[in-house]
Design a protein around this motif. Structure first.
Motif, PDB file in Angstrom:
ATOM      1  N   TYR A   1       0.981  -1.040  -0.149  1.00 57.27           N
ATOM      2  CA  TYR A   1       0.027  -0.219  -0.084  1.00 57.27           C
ATOM      3  C   TYR A   1       0.918   1.231  -0.032  1.00 57.27           C
ATOM      4  CZ  TYR A   1      -3.816  -3.182   1.319  1.00 57.27           C
ATOM      5  OH  TYR A   1      -4.695  -4.313   1.348  1.00 57.27           O
TER       6      TYR A   1
ATOM      7  N   ALA B   1       0.717   4.100  -2.488  1.00 62.21           N
ATOM      8  CA  ALA B   1       0.688   5.652  -2.408  1.00 62.21           C
ATOM      9  C   ALA B   1       1.609   6.379  -2.908  1.00 62.21           C
ATOM     10  CB  ALA B   1       0.540   5.748  -0.800  1.00 62.21           C
TER      11      ALA B   1
ATOM     12  N   THR C   1      -7.108  14.052   4.214  1.00 60.41           N
ATOM     13  CA  THR C   1      -6.828  13.184   5.342  1.00 60.41           C
ATOM     14  C   THR C   1      -6.365  14.095   6.486  1.00 60.41           C
ATOM     15  OG1 THR C   1      -4.500  12.752   4.729  1.00 60.41           O
ATOM     16  CG2 THR C   1      -6.045  11.038   4.033  1.00 60.41           C
TER      17      THR C   1
ATOM     18  N   TYR D   1       1.549   9.859   4.337  1.00 57.39           N
ATOM     19  CA  TYR D   1       0.834   8.751   3.817  1.00 57.39           C
ATOM     20  C   TYR D   1       1.442   7.351   4.439  1.00 57.39           C
ATOM     21  CZ  TYR D   1       4.298   8.409   0.016  1.00 57.39           C
ATOM     22  OH  TYR D   1       5.249   8.305  -0.528  1.00 57.39           O
TER      23      TYR D   1
ATOM     24  N   ILE E   1      -1.026   4.816   6.489  1.00 55.95           N
ATOM     25  CA  ILE E   1      -1.233   3.391   6.134  1.00 55.95           C
ATOM     26  C   ILE E   1      -0.903   2.549   7.221  1.00 55.95           C
ATOM     27  CG2 ILE E   1      -0.477   1.747   4.321  1.00 55.95           C
ATOM     28  CD1 ILE E   1      -0.566   3.824   2.395  1.00 55.95           C
TER      29      ILE E   1
ATOM     30  N   TRP F   1      -5.763  -3.470  11.864  1.00 55.81           N
ATOM     31  CA  TRP F   1      -6.454  -4.536  11.179  1.00 55.81           C
ATOM     32  C   TRP F   1      -5.645  -5.903  11.203  1.00 55.81           C
ATOM     33  CZ3 TRP F   1      -4.786  -7.983   7.092  1.00 55.81           C
ATOM     34  CH2 TRP F   1      -5.925  -8.745   6.644  1.00 55.81           C
TER      35      TRP F   1
ATOM     36  N   MET G   1     -11.373  -5.023   6.369  1.00 53.55           N
ATOM     37  CA  MET G   1     -10.585  -4.594   5.342  1.00 53.55           C
ATOM     38  C   MET G   1     -11.372  -3.372   4.490  1.00 53.55           C
ATOM     39  SD  MET G   1      -7.888  -6.643   2.719  1.00 53.55           S
ATOM     40  CE  MET G   1      -6.821  -6.726   3.472  1.00 53.55           C
ATOM     41  N   ILE G   2     -12.434  -3.809   3.813  1.00 52.55           N
ATOM     42  CA  ILE G   2     -13.194  -3.008   3.192  1.00 52.55           C
ATOM     43  C   ILE G   2     -13.648  -1.667   3.780  1.00 52.55           C
ATOM     44  CG2 ILE G   2     -15.381  -2.702   1.798  1.00 52.55           C
ATOM     45  CD1 ILE G   2     -14.706  -5.656   0.921  1.00 52.55           C
TER      46      ILE G   2
ATOM     47  N   THR H   1      -6.921   1.860   4.587  1.00 55.15           N
ATOM     48  CA  THR H   1      -5.806   2.505   3.921  1.00 55.15           C
ATOM     49  C   THR H   1      -6.200   3.934   3.388  1.00 55.15           C
ATOM     50  OG1 THR H   1      -6.712   1.658   1.906  1.00 55.15           O
ATOM     51  CG2 THR H   1      -4.515   0.547   3.069  1.00 55.15           C
ATOM     52  N   PHE H   2      -7.412   4.218   3.894  1.00 50.40           N
ATOM     53  CA  PHE H   2      -7.987   5.541   3.484  1.00 50.40           C
ATOM     54  C   PHE H   2      -9.026   6.115   4.352  1.00 50.40           C
ATOM     55  CE2 PHE H   2     -10.422   1.578   2.294  1.00 50.40           C
ATOM     56  CZ  PHE H   2     -11.764   2.005   2.736  1.00 50.40           C
ATOM     57  N   PRO H   3      -9.404   7.357   4.222  1.00 53.27           N
ATOM     58  CA  PRO H   3     -10.270   8.012   5.181  1.00 53.27           C
ATOM     59  C   PRO H   3     -11.595   7.553   4.728  1.00 53.27           C
ATOM     60  CG  PRO H   3      -9.482   9.708   3.622  1.00 53.27           C
ATOM     61  CD  PRO H   3      -8.686   8.346   3.095  1.00 53.27           C
TER      62      PRO H   3
END
Lengths: 282, 287
Positions: free
Chosen positions: B51, B55, B73, B78, B82, B89, B204-205, B210-212
């Protein structure tokens, strides 16, 4: 003289391979949930990547990414990488891990007593999984088109032509791996980590030019890097590391060398295990 | 006649002894397979690496897309963004495998029925095993924090350290409550691997690994709000990367407290239900 299994011919080897593939296929169909998860699993892993792309996107798309790759179509770049990585995973696990499961089940010695060359066993064990991976990949790309907007504009047939020497070179890796499994016996972590590292370093998820110089050198030494690069160049028109014909030539050379080295290593280790009598240990 | 405290006449002390014995046994098993140490050493860095490099590519050769990332963010870091997501997780993932498979493994080995015949509450057996898994997870956290600092240049101890530790403490009951509920489901449905893939996939989804969360469509944001990990990841990022204080993350902490109370109860009820059902159907030994 008629060709029988006790006098192996290419036809008897082919029969042996299809018999192994048929057996693997029947086993696979006994666990239908696996098929669903084989498709879902890569899509689940891709979702965080998709939203990571969204986080960096400006109204005109992923322009930063285009600076490295030559395309703003980040998700098509990633999906092609994922499909090729699926094949790498299939060969790594198919050859290395299949030996481990046969050791555990206690059938390795008896299978190997059959008059079939051992590399034929290994190749046979990957046939069903390669076919399944190909089918799953098609389903995944269709879902990818629907969910993530996957599309290609280039020559699909030429890209498939490039993927073939890459896949054969992978079998070379696979033979060497199988040899390691024979030596070390517990192979899960080793296969898992190596598979992850090889797919990562050959650029399944990003253009390798983002790697630090030293790591980039390792990446450039991997044949798969050129496979990923050429396939994407053909399908998406991305910037390639070398001209595509040169990359294809490199892949063909790598293919011959890797298969030869892999087979030599595997034969040596296998002979050594027979001498030491350690085949049935696990 | 003075009644002696024996295992056949249970007391708090005997239950605690049983719990300790199970915890010790699990620790012995873990030490017999030192290859898990390789996984604990390697995965914390390998998992976020794909990731992070992705990025880096997305940011562009001259960081041209970093302003878009910062706008979404609140930070340009980054890498830190991450690793906080993958660390939490990864912890949940590890717990699902370890706690989730504890009962399943006993079933596979054929020791579950005989262990459950002991005059010890079944919950005590599970909690004993969970304690060992928790200790190993804390080892995973410490190794991750050191590796992030040395290999990726991310200092997770920056910002208000007490708040970071509070977030970690508050997510523990949620993670292990989920683990115990999950273990019960595994016994019920038996398809253990597929279920781990499904449950960890949901986190995970939706949890913003990995994202806001703000980049998700509305319905996905609603699902994200129902997951404890979402709050823990957001709060830890705010504290470590943006220097947030208690007042800034009060809402996240309250949500974590609520999940921390509810999920162990859900786990306990699911486990009790599973145990009763298995006795009624007599299928405890089947797998």
């Amino acid at each position: 003289m008629t060709a029988t299994l006790s006098a192996p011919s290419w036809r008897s080897n082919l029969r042996a391979m299809t018999a192994i593939a048929r057996k693997d296929f029947i086993q696979y169909l006994r666990y239908p949930m696996n098929a669903v998860f084989n498709v879902l699993q890569p899509l689940i892993w891709l979702t965080p990547v998709y939203f990571l792309g969204k986080t960096f996107a400006s109204p005109v798309g992923n322009v930063g990414f285009a600076g490295y790759s030559g395309t703003t179509d980040y998700m098509s770049f990633i999906l092609i990488g994922t499909v090729l990585a699926n094949f790498i995973t299939t060969v790594f696990w198919g050859m290395g891990y299949s030996l481990k499961t046969e050791m555990d089940a206690g059938v390795l010695e008896s299978n190997w007593a059959a008059p079939v060359p051992r590399p034929v066993f290994l190749v046979g064990r990957t046939l069903a999984s390669i076919t399944i991976t190909a089918a799953m990949s098609v389903v995944m790309l269709i879902l990818g088109a629907w969910l993530f907007g996957f599309h290609v504009s280039g020559n699909v047939l030429a890209a498939l032509g490039v993927a073939v020497p890459m896949l054969i070179a992978l079998y070379g890796f696979g033979f060497a791996f199988a040899a390691l499994v024979l030596l070390m016996r517990d192979a899960n972590t080793m296969i898992d980590v190596s598979n992850f590292l090889v797919t990562l370093l050959s650029g399944s998820q990003f253009p390798v030019t983002v790697l630090p110089t030293l790591v980039l050198l390792v990446s450039l030494a991997l044949p798969l890097t050129y496979g990923f690069d050429a396939v994407r160049g053909l399908l998406l028109g991305t910037n390639t590391l070398l001209p595509i014909p040169v990359e294809v030539l490199l892949l063909i050379v790598f293919m011959v060398v890797m298969v030869w080295v892999g087979l030599v290593v595997f034969r040596r280790v296998e002979r050594r295990c027979r001498v030491l009598g350690t085949l049935n240990m696990h | 006649m003075v009644a002696h405290e024996t295992l056949s006449r249970r007391s708090v002390g005997s239950d605690l002894r049983a719990m300790g014995a199970v915890a010790g046994k699990e620790l012995t098993i873990a030490r017999r397979y030192p290859s898990f140490l390789i996984a604990v050493l390697v995965w914390p860095v390998l998992l976020p690496l794909a990731y992070i490099l992705g990025a880096k590519a997305l940011a562009g050769p001259h960081g041209g897309s970093l302003p878009a990332f910062e706008a979404a963010t609140g930070t340009t870091d980054y890498v830190g963004f991450i690793v906080i997501g993958t660390l939490l997780w990864g912890w949940l993932n590890m717990t699902l495998w370890d706690v989730g498979f504890f009962i399943r493994n006993e079933q596979m080995r054929g020791t579950l029925e005989s262990n459950w015949l002991c005059p010890v509450p079944r919950g005590a057996l599970l909690i004993g095993a969970t304690l060992t898994k928790l200790a190993l997870s804390l080892l995973f956290l410490v190794i991750s924090i050191v590796e992030f600092r040395l290999l990726l240049g991310v200092n997770l101890l920056q910002g208000n350290l007490a708040l970071t530790l509070l977030i970690i403490a508050l997510i523990i009951p949620s993670i292990y409550g989920l683990g115990i509920a999950f273990a019960s489901l595994v016994i019920r449905f038996k398809e253990a691997n597929a279920m781990v893939f499904l449950v960890r996939g949901v986190f995970m989804i939706f949890a913003g690994m990995t994202f806001p969360i703000a980049v998700l469509p509305g319905w996905m944001q609603a699902v994200a709000m129902a997951l404890p990990l979402t709050y823990a990841i957001a709060a830890m990022r705010a504290v470590v990367l943006n220097g947030a204080g208690l007042a800034d993350i009060r809402g996240d902490l309250l949500a974590l407290v609520a999940f921390g109370v509810a999920l162990p109860i859900v786990g306990y009820l699911a486990f009790g239900h599973m145990a009763r059902r298995a006795r009624r159907h007599g299928d405890l030994g089947q797998y």
